[in-house]
Every structure is written in C-alpha cells, then in structure tokens.
Design a protein around this motif. Sequence first.
Motif, PDB file in Angstrom:
ATOM      1  N   GLU A   1     -11.008  12.334   2.082  1.00 47.44           N
ATOM      2  CA  GLU A   1     -10.755  12.543   0.650  1.00 47.44           C
ATOM      3  C   GLU A   1      -9.260  12.506   0.368  1.00 47.44           C
ATOM      4  O   GLU A   1      -8.823  11.926  -0.632  1.00 47.44           O
ATOM      5  CB  GLU A   1     -11.353  13.881   0.205  1.00 47.44           C
ATOM      6  N   TYR A   2      -8.489  13.120   1.256  1.00 44.48           N
ATOM      7  CA  TYR A   2      -7.043  13.140   1.031  1.00 44.48           C
ATOM      8  C   TYR A   2      -6.460  11.729   1.037  1.00 44.48           C
ATOM      9  O   TYR A   2      -5.549  11.424   0.247  1.00 44.48           O
ATOM     10  CB  TYR A   2      -6.335  13.995   2.095  1.00 44.48           C
ATOM     11  N   LYS A   3      -6.981  10.866   1.880  1.00 44.16           N
ATOM     12  CA  LYS A   3      -6.478   9.492   1.956  1.00 44.16           C
ATOM     13  C   LYS A   3      -6.652   8.749   0.631  1.00 44.16           C
ATOM     14  O   LYS A   3      -5.871   7.846   0.318  1.00 44.16           O
ATOM     15  CB  LYS A   3      -7.180   8.734   3.081  1.00 44.16           C
ATOM     16  N   THR A   4      -7.658   9.135  -0.163  1.00 47.81           N
ATOM     17  CA  THR A   4      -7.894   8.459  -1.444  1.00 47.81           C
ATOM     18  C   THR A   4      -6.822   8.793  -2.470  1.00 47.81           C
ATOM     19  O   THR A   4      -6.719   8.122  -3.491  1.00 47.81           O
ATOM     20  CB  THR A   4      -9.269   8.822  -2.023  1.00 47.81           C
ATOM     21  N   TYR A   5      -6.023   9.817  -2.213  1.00 49.27           N
ATOM     22  CA  TYR A   5      -4.964  10.207  -3.153  1.00 49.27           C
ATOM     23  C   TYR A   5      -3.682   9.416  -2.957  1.00 49.27           C
ATOM     24  O   TYR A   5      -2.751   9.508  -3.762  1.00 49.27           O
ATOM     25  CB  TYR A   5      -4.632  11.699  -3.011  1.00 49.27           C
ATOM     26  N   ASP A   6      -3.618   8.641  -1.880  1.00 49.01           N
ATOM     27  CA  ASP A   6      -2.365   8.012  -1.473  1.00 49.01           C
ATOM     28  C   ASP A   6      -1.746   7.162  -2.577  1.00 49.01           C
ATOM     29  O   ASP A   6      -0.565   7.306  -2.916  1.00 49.01           O
ATOM     30  CB  ASP A   6      -2.594   7.171  -0.214  1.00 49.01           C
ATOM     31  N   ALA A   7      -2.526   6.257  -3.160  1.00 52.85           N
ATOM     32  CA  ALA A   7      -1.978   5.344  -4.169  1.00 52.85           C
ATOM     33  C   ALA A   7      -1.645   6.057  -5.474  1.00 52.85           C
ATOM     34  O   ALA A   7      -0.813   5.581  -6.244  1.00 52.85           O
ATOM     35  CB  ALA A   7      -2.964   4.203  -4.432  1.00 52.85           C
ATOM     36  N   GLY A   8      -2.276   7.198  -5.716  1.00 52.45           N
ATOM     37  CA  GLY A   8      -2.077   7.897  -6.985  1.00 52.45           C
ATOM     38  C   GLY A   8      -0.865   8.796  -7.029  1.00 52.45           C
ATOM     39  O   GLY A   8      -0.554   9.382  -8.080  1.00 52.45           O
ATOM     40  N   THR A   9      -0.192   8.937  -5.899  1.00 54.36           N
ATOM     41  CA  THR A   9       1.058   9.702  -5.848  1.00 54.36           C
ATOM     42  C   THR A   9       2.087   8.853  -5.124  1.00 54.36           C
ATOM     43  O   THR A   9       1.937   8.568  -3.940  1.00 54.36           O
ATOM     44  CB  THR A   9       0.876  11.033  -5.099  1.00 54.36           C
ATOM     45  N   THR A  10       3.132   8.449  -5.837  1.00 55.75           N
ATOM     46  CA  THR A  10       4.183   7.631  -5.243  1.00 55.75           C
ATOM     47  C   THR A  10       5.333   8.530  -4.806  1.00 55.75           C
ATOM     48  O   THR A  10       6.079   9.052  -5.639  1.00 55.75           O
ATOM     49  CB  THR A  10       4.688   6.574  -6.236  1.00 55.75           C
ATOM     50  N   ILE A  11       5.434   8.756  -3.492  1.00 54.49           N
ATOM     51  CA  ILE A  11       6.514   9.583  -2.953  1.00 54.49           C
ATOM     52  C   ILE A  11       7.817   8.802  -3.046  1.00 54.49           C
ATOM     53  O   ILE A  11       7.888   7.645  -2.635  1.00 54.49           O
ATOM     54  CB  ILE A  11       6.225   9.970  -1.498  1.00 54.49           C
ATOM     55  N   PHE A  12       8.870   9.434  -3.548  1.00 57.84           N
ATOM     56  CA  PHE A  12      10.138   8.745  -3.769  1.00 57.84           C
ATOM     57  C   PHE A  12      11.015   8.728  -2.517  1.00 57.84           C
ATOM     58  O   PHE A  12      11.194   9.751  -1.846  1.00 57.84           O
ATOM     59  CB  PHE A  12      10.907   9.414  -4.910  1.00 57.84           C
ATOM     60  N   THR A  13      11.572   7.578  -2.243  1.00 54.59           N
ATOM     61  CA  THR A  13      12.580   7.430  -1.205  1.00 54.59           C
ATOM     62  C   THR A  13      13.923   7.960  -1.716  1.00 54.59           C
ATOM     63  O   THR A  13      14.076   8.290  -2.898  1.00 54.59           O
ATOM     64  CB  THR A  13      12.747   5.958  -0.822  1.00 54.59           C
ATOM     65  N   ARG A  14      14.896   7.995  -0.818  1.00 54.69           N
ATOM     66  CA  ARG A  14      16.241   8.396  -1.232  1.00 54.69           C
ATOM     67  C   ARG A  14      16.778   7.443  -2.300  1.00 54.69           C
ATOM     68  O   ARG A  14      17.361   7.886  -3.301  1.00 54.69           O
ATOM     69  CB  ARG A  14      17.181   8.418  -0.018  1.00 54.69           C
ATOM     70  N   GLN A  15      16.579   6.142  -2.126  1.00 52.68           N
ATOM     71  CA  GLN A  15      17.079   5.180  -3.105  1.00 52.68           C
ATOM     72  C   GLN A  15      16.380   5.344  -4.448  1.00 52.68           C
ATOM     73  O   GLN A  15      17.030   5.263  -5.506  1.00 52.68           O
ATOM     74  CB  GLN A  15      16.895   3.749  -2.602  1.00 52.68           C
TER      75      GLN A  15
END
Length: 336
Positions: free
Chosen positions: A270-284
């Motif tokens: 279930e957690y894997k399905t959240y991946d595309a819905g949260t974009t973790i920001f890089t330093r840049q």
Amino acid sequence: MTSRPRRLLTALLTLLTLFGVTALSGCSDSSASGDGGKITLGFSAWPGWFPWQVAQEQGLFAKNGVNVDLKWFDNYTDSINALSSGAIDANSQTLNDTLSSASGGAKLSIVLVNDNSTGNDKIIARDGITAVADLRGKKVAVEQGTVDHYLLLLALQEAKLTEKDIQLVNLPTDAAAAAFVAGQVDAVGAFAPFTTKALERQGSRAISSSAEFPGAIPDHLVTSQKLVKEHPKDVQALVNTWFDTLTWIKNNKDAAIKIMAKRGGVSDEEYKTYDAGTTIFTRQQNLDAFTPGVTAQHLDFSANKIVDFITSTGLAQQRPSLDGLFDDQFVKATPQ
C-alpha cells in the motif's frame, strides 16, 4: 489506522492563549537548550514526512551531531499548535498551515521543502459521479480547515461552483473516509493513507487531486524564528540529516519502505502506491523553490496565491507577514 487529521489551515491560537501549552496533549515541554542540546521535532501522518522515522531508526540525527526528540502526533492539529506556542522547536507542516499560523502572529521560518503533494490529496466520489461539476447538491465529507478542504474549494472553483453549491459534511479525515465507505456521503476529500480506505467503496474513483494543482500543497520543515536565530547549527544539522536520509532511502529502498509503511500503519505494498503522489524535493528543487519567481514552482508566488485564497474564503482573517518566513541559508549550506 488511528485518527490523524492532517494540515489544518487555522491555528486555533485563541485556545492556546486561553489554556496554555499544557492543554496540548502529547506535546513536549522542552525546547532547544542550545547547539548540541535536544531539539523537539514534530511530525505526523503524511508520506513526505515519514523519512524522519528512517532518520531516527538509522541514527542519522546523531551522525549529524544533533540530539533530536522526534515527536509523533496522532493529531496533526496538535503539532501545528505546539510549534505556534513554542512547545516544540520544529514541525513538519504545509505552507497553507504555516501561513495560517503566521496570520495569527506566530514567528516561523520555513527552512526546507520536504515535498509537494502531486496526487496523494484527492476528492473521491461514488459511482455515477464522474466530475467535480457533478457534486452540485451532493453530500461531500471533508475536515473543514484542512488542505483537503482547500483542495475541494480549488476544484469547485475550477468547475464554476462554490461551497454553497454542495452539502459539506464536516468530519475528521478518518471519519470522513469511513462515512464515505459506509455510503453516508457522496464524496470525500482525503489524503494518503486515508485515500486507500475511501477507495474501498465499490465503484468509487478520484475526480480531482493535488496533481491538477501543481505547487498548491507544498510540505515543509518549519522552525521557530527563535531557533534559527539562537541555534543555527542545530537547524543546519536537521537539514543535513534530511538529505542524508534521502540518500539512505535511495540506497536501501526496501528497508526504508518497511520502516515508513509501519509508521503509516499500512502494508508495504500500500505504501508503494503513494510514491507518485508525493514528490520528494531534491536540494536543487529546494533552491529553485526558495528563489523568487512568478510561477507555482516558487514559494513566494505560491504563498501569495494561498494567502489571497484563504483570506477571501474566510479561512484566515488577516494577511500574514512573509518577513523571515522563507529562509534558504541552510539548504544552500548543505554539503552537495
């Protein structure tokens, strides 16, 4: 899953004034005692904040020389109030909520962009409702004052509707999802992981999501301005830890998912399905977001748009000052 209302737009500062910090259940009475002292960092249920659990379990705070009391809040509202009142030193919260707290007089600094919601906040409707325009006259459950209420209002506005055109049912997010599954309402506004529960209703579908409103729901590490001023080394260590944690997750994906899924109360799958819905920001991406600009990619632009919206809809009573709110010095100083 326990009740974890996320991302309230109103800070409830009046209650804080009346009852004081001790009225906040689950909050720490401690604050930073100096560089090298203990920092109390709050977080709650949202995929973009679960990496803090990884940081704690893998000893990454200690690696960066900061003593952190990582404080989990079952109720997100409590974490916002705790930071606004000074009961904790830093918190994981949205831009919307930070602006609301600032409008009530809280002196806060955003020092890191954790992520943008890119689909994990959704408006989910029953079978037969295929578009937001179909919500006219329908019962829609959402927790008033949360960013999913904000998302609902944005979606209604785009569909040429207002809140008056629907029957809004005010429920905590977990209860709203349960009411939708039980057939008590026609639609619900919810965030992951409660979207998983809502979509258990046969024939249900998402008719709008945060993916349609880029930059509308950014999530941050927010500290008191006092912490930034008096203990900048500790703030730097928190930011450094975040990027170290992202590297660890990248190199140990399965182990990281297991840690984060457990904290979220869901299965690894279930957690894997959240991946595309949260974009973790890089330093840049952080540096780009902190740079002034004229698109939703830029925090100053998004902040002014959000302030216009929440004041015009009555979700905030006055425009907050943005002085000292966006502080990119720590992201800039992070080792590349």
